[in-house]
Design a protein around this motif. Structure first.
Motif: not given
Length: 293
Positions: A173-174, A184, A188
């Motif tokens: 996850q980014h 978040e 991504n």
């Protein structure tokens, strides 16, 4: 109009005749076709001889049998399954720490001499074409992450995290740090992601483009940044606060074009490595050996 019978198209009877002719041809016995003069087959037995017919089994060559045999031959495996089984999933390739400092850069945090499977935290990076491949591993059942910062402090940082969810999967996850909290980001940049949770460790591997369109939440990796290292627990696949109050960070900015193997002792091994503690130990040892006057 109502009351008038429906008329079949002219081609329907012709199609039925063709189908019946085909079925009749399939049902014809090879013994019948090969019968010679006098009503005898190729072996000289009389047609209609019940005993001979029972002695030589007749092959059923009807259309239904042909279709069944074709299906069994073409679509059934040796085990009898109608569909081929899915290929096995490739196991997660072990991280090669012997390449650290040669073909990839590495950061190790923990006990002296630790590797990717025993360090509290481990990270590696290497260039592959237009991408950077990252490998992360940490002693946790939740998440492990790396942040790219301009000042070694949390806040306004681009973060990539590998999160172990409740289904046993490890997802990449980014995030973007807003103060001490990670938010978040749907965009991504990770690709070719893979991860595993084994031996109470979260380990992952992914690629990320070196150059990306300008964005506040995504940095260009061709520039040098401080690397922030963090890991911690997760609740229902969501990251929570990291395990230690002051997560480690690289001492200087990191260039993806320079491969080094850097070790950072964890807090448990930093006490006796500081100059003050070493001096105190020497003084105490000297006092005990010399005794009091």
């Amino acid at each position: 109009m109502a009351g008038q019978p429906l008329r079949r198209p002219a081609w329907v009877p012709l199609l039925l005749r063709l189908l019946l002719a085909g079925i009749a041809a399939c049902d014809a016995s090879p013994a019948d076709d090969s019968a010679g003069p006098g009503g005898r087959g190729p072996r000289g037995r009389a047609r209609g001889d019940a005993g001979a017919d029972e002695a030589v089994p007749r092959h059923d060559s009807s259309y239904g049998t042909f279709a069944s045999e074709f299906y069994d031959l073409r679509y059934l495996s040796e085990e009898g399954y109608p569909f081929p089984t899915a290929p096995p999933v490739d196991p997660f390739a072990k991280i090669k720490v012997e390449d650290c400092g040669r073909t990839k850069g590495c950061f190790r945090y923990g006990k002296p001499g630790c590797n990717a499977e025993t360090c509290d935290y481990f990270l590696s990076y290497r260039m592959i074409g237009a991408d950077v491949e990252f490998e992360l591993s940490a002693d946790t059942d939740g998440w492990v992450a790396v942040g790219f910062s301009s000042d070694k402090k949390m806040g306004g940082d681009d973060v990539m995290a590998c999160v172990h969810d409740d289904n046993g999967r490890v997802r990449i996850q980014h995030f973007y740090n807003v103060g001490q909290w990670a938010k978040e980001v749907q965009r991504n940049p990770a690709r070719d992601e893979e991860g595993v949770f084994e031996n109470n460790r979260v380990t992952c591997r992914f690629k990320r483009p070196v150059n990306v369109p300008r964005d506040e939440t995504i940095v260009d990796l061709h520039l040098s940044w401080y690397y922030l290292f963090a890991w911690g627990p997760a609740i229902q696949g969501s990251i929570t606060r990291h395990d230690i109050d002051s997560p480690p960070a690289s001492e200087r900015v990191v260039s993806i074009y320079k491969y080094e193997d850097i070790f950072m002792p964890s807090a448990a091994y930093q006490t006796f490595s500081s100059p003050f503690c070493l001096l105190l130990i020497v003084a105490l040892t000297f006092y005990l050996l010399m005794g009091t006057p």
